[in-house]
Design a protein around this motif. Structure first.
Motif, PDB file in Angstrom:
ATOM      1  N   GLY A 133       6.545 -22.044 -10.825  1.00  0.00           N
ATOM      2  CA  GLY A 133       7.753 -21.262 -11.060  1.00  0.00           C
ATOM      3  C   GLY A 133       7.564 -19.982 -11.845  1.00  0.00           C
ATOM      4  O   GLY A 133       8.538 -19.376 -12.277  1.00  0.00           O
ATOM      5  N   LYS A 134       6.310 -19.562 -12.048  1.00  0.00           N
ATOM      6  CA  LYS A 134       6.039 -18.341 -12.817  1.00  0.00           C
ATOM      7  C   LYS A 134       5.136 -17.401 -12.026  1.00  0.00           C
ATOM      8  O   LYS A 134       4.257 -17.842 -11.283  1.00  0.00           O
ATOM      9  CB  LYS A 134       5.361 -18.682 -14.133  1.00  0.00           C
ATOM     10  N   ILE A 135       5.345 -16.111 -12.205  1.00  0.00           N
ATOM     11  CA  ILE A 135       4.500 -15.106 -11.567  1.00  0.00           C
ATOM     12  C   ILE A 135       3.184 -15.034 -12.340  1.00  0.00           C
ATOM     13  O   ILE A 135       3.185 -14.847 -13.558  1.00  0.00           O
ATOM     14  CB  ILE A 135       5.194 -13.726 -11.564  1.00  0.00           C
ATOM     15  N   ILE A 136       2.069 -15.193 -11.626  1.00  0.00           N
ATOM     16  CA  ILE A 136       0.765 -15.129 -12.287  1.00  0.00           C
ATOM     17  C   ILE A 136      -0.040 -13.893 -11.875  1.00  0.00           C
ATOM     18  O   ILE A 136      -0.999 -13.531 -12.544  1.00  0.00           O
ATOM     19  CB  ILE A 136      -0.066 -16.412 -12.041  1.00  0.00           C
ATOM     20  N   LYS A 137       0.377 -13.245 -10.774  1.00  0.00           N
ATOM     21  CA  LYS A 137      -0.320 -12.036 -10.320  1.00  0.00           C
ATOM     22  C   LYS A 137       0.632 -11.257  -9.426  1.00  0.00           C
ATOM     23  O   LYS A 137       1.421 -11.842  -8.694  1.00  0.00           O
ATOM     24  CB  LYS A 137      -1.579 -12.424  -9.540  1.00  0.00           C
ATOM     25  N   GLU A 138       0.539  -9.931  -9.493  1.00  0.00           N
ATOM     26  CA  GLU A 138       1.334  -9.100  -8.585  1.00  0.00           C
ATOM     27  C   GLU A 138       0.527  -7.889  -8.163  1.00  0.00           C
ATOM     28  O   GLU A 138      -0.299  -7.379  -8.915  1.00  0.00           O
ATOM     29  CB  GLU A 138       2.663  -8.692  -9.206  1.00  0.00           C
ATOM     30  N   GLU A 139       0.747  -7.477  -6.926  1.00  0.00           N
ATOM     31  CA  GLU A 139       0.087  -6.288  -6.396  1.00  0.00           C
ATOM     32  C   GLU A 139       0.999  -5.646  -5.354  1.00  0.00           C
ATOM     33  O   GLU A 139       1.822  -6.310  -4.746  1.00  0.00           O
ATOM     34  CB  GLU A 139      -1.273  -6.627  -5.765  1.00  0.00           C
ATOM     35  N   ALA A 140       0.835  -4.350  -5.172  1.00  0.00           N
ATOM     36  CA  ALA A 140       1.594  -3.626  -4.152  1.00  0.00           C
ATOM     37  C   ALA A 140       0.640  -3.282  -3.009  1.00  0.00           C
ATOM     38  O   ALA A 140      -0.436  -2.736  -3.233  1.00  0.00           O
ATOM     39  CB  ALA A 140       2.201  -2.363  -4.736  1.00  0.00           C
ATOM     40  N   VAL A 141       1.056  -3.631  -1.803  1.00  0.00           N
ATOM     41  CA  VAL A 141       0.274  -3.354  -0.604  1.00  0.00           C
ATOM     42  C   VAL A 141       1.070  -2.354   0.232  1.00  0.00           C
ATOM     43  O   VAL A 141       2.198  -2.654   0.633  1.00  0.00           O
ATOM     44  CB  VAL A 141       0.021  -4.650   0.195  1.00  0.00           C
ATOM     45  N   PRO A 142       0.504  -1.168   0.508  1.00  0.00           N
ATOM     46  CA  PRO A 142       1.233  -0.195   1.316  1.00  0.00           C
ATOM     47  C   PRO A 142       1.595  -0.762   2.698  1.00  0.00           C
ATOM     48  O   PRO A 142       0.815  -1.515   3.281  1.00  0.00           O
ATOM     49  CB  PRO A 142       0.246   0.968   1.458  1.00  0.00           C
ATOM     50  N   ASN A 143       2.773  -0.399   3.173  1.00  0.00           N
ATOM     51  CA  ASN A 143       3.198  -0.806   4.505  1.00  0.00           C
ATOM     52  C   ASN A 143       2.241  -0.159   5.517  1.00  0.00           C
ATOM     53  O   ASN A 143       2.148   1.063   5.579  1.00  0.00           O
ATOM     54  CB  ASN A 143       4.639  -0.342   4.753  1.00  0.00           C
ATOM     55  N   PRO A 144       1.529  -0.972   6.316  1.00  0.00           N
ATOM     56  CA  PRO A 144       0.573  -0.405   7.264  1.00  0.00           C
ATOM     57  C   PRO A 144       1.224   0.213   8.501  1.00  0.00           C
ATOM     58  O   PRO A 144       0.529   0.746   9.365  1.00  0.00           O
ATOM     59  CB  PRO A 144      -0.303  -1.601   7.633  1.00  0.00           C
ATOM     60  N   GLY A 145       2.535   0.154   8.596  1.00  0.00           N
ATOM     61  CA  GLY A 145       3.235   0.776   9.720  1.00  0.00           C
ATOM     62  C   GLY A 145       4.102  -0.208  10.472  1.00  0.00           C
ATOM     63  O   GLY A 145       3.759  -1.372  10.625  1.00  0.00           O
ATOM     64  N   HIS A 146       5.233   0.282  10.922  1.00  0.00           N
ATOM     65  CA  HIS A 146       6.213  -0.546  11.616  1.00  0.00           C
ATOM     66  C   HIS A 146       5.906  -0.542  13.105  1.00  0.00           C
ATOM     67  O   HIS A 146       5.989   0.492  13.757  1.00  0.00           O
ATOM     68  CB  HIS A 146       7.619   0.019  11.347  1.00  0.00           C
ATOM     69  N   ARG A 147       5.519  -1.709  13.620  1.00  0.00           N
ATOM     70  CA  ARG A 147       5.339  -1.919  15.054  1.00  0.00           C
ATOM     71  C   ARG A 147       5.932  -3.291  15.356  1.00  0.00           C
ATOM     72  O   ARG A 147       5.734  -4.226  14.576  1.00  0.00           O
ATOM     73  CB  ARG A 147       3.851  -1.900  15.430  1.00  0.00           C
ATOM     74  N   PRO A 148       6.628  -3.428  16.460  1.00  0.00           N
ATOM     75  CA  PRO A 148       7.260  -4.716  16.762  1.00  0.00           C
ATOM     76  C   PRO A 148       6.276  -5.883  16.657  1.00  0.00           C
ATOM     77  O   PRO A 148       5.203  -5.871  17.261  1.00  0.00           O
ATOM     78  CB  PRO A 148       7.760  -4.547  18.197  1.00  0.00           C
ATOM     79  N   GLY A 149       6.643  -6.872  15.846  1.00  0.00           N
ATOM     80  CA  GLY A 149       5.862  -8.091  15.707  1.00  0.00           C
ATOM     81  C   GLY A 149       4.656  -8.014  14.788  1.00  0.00           C
ATOM     82  O   GLY A 149       4.075  -9.039  14.441  1.00  0.00           O
TER      83      GLY A 149
END
Length: 119
Positions: free
Chosen positions: A31-47
């Motif tokens: 129930g606790k956050i132990i790690k966080e990272e931001a991953v850039p959106n690699p691009g919107h493509r269906p599916g």
């Protein structure tokens, strides 16, 4: 361990999943956050994005809104979809972990009008 992804824009929950600037990924345990990272959106493509997040080991996705096709793919991978969220991404994850964030089912039906999918 539970891995929660949030479709984010400037550390805020993004109104439309596919058009976010990044995915904030939170590793959680007991129930606790132990790690966080931001991953850039690699691009919107269906599916593509649901499978991309599945390959990263994500168990839950939080977003303001999302198309039904993406919801279906997440469901196929047994990834919980929480829609209708807003505010700071980290606070949304903390609320989810505390059992206080539930999906409103805000599915986008008009991708041509993605800017109105955040109701």
């Amino acid at each position: 361990m539970l891995k929660v992804a949030v479709a984010s824009e400037a550390a805020q929950v993004c109104g439309h999943f596919g058009h976010c600037e990044s995915f904030e990924i939170f590793d959680t345990e007991n129930g606790k956050i132990i790690k966080e990272e931001a991953v850039p959106n690699p691009g919107h493509r269906p599916g593509f994005l649901p499978n991309f997040l599945h390959e990263m080991g994500v168990n839950t996705i939080i977003s303001g809104g999302m198309g039904s096709g993406a919801v279906d793919i997440f469901n196929e991978h047994d990834i919980e979809v929480i829609l209708g969220a807003s505010g700071a991404s980290k606070l949304a994850v903390e609320a989810y972990l505390a059992g206080q964030l539930h999906s409103t089912g805000s599915v986008c039906h008009e991708h041509a009008h993605h800017d109105v999918c955040d109701q």
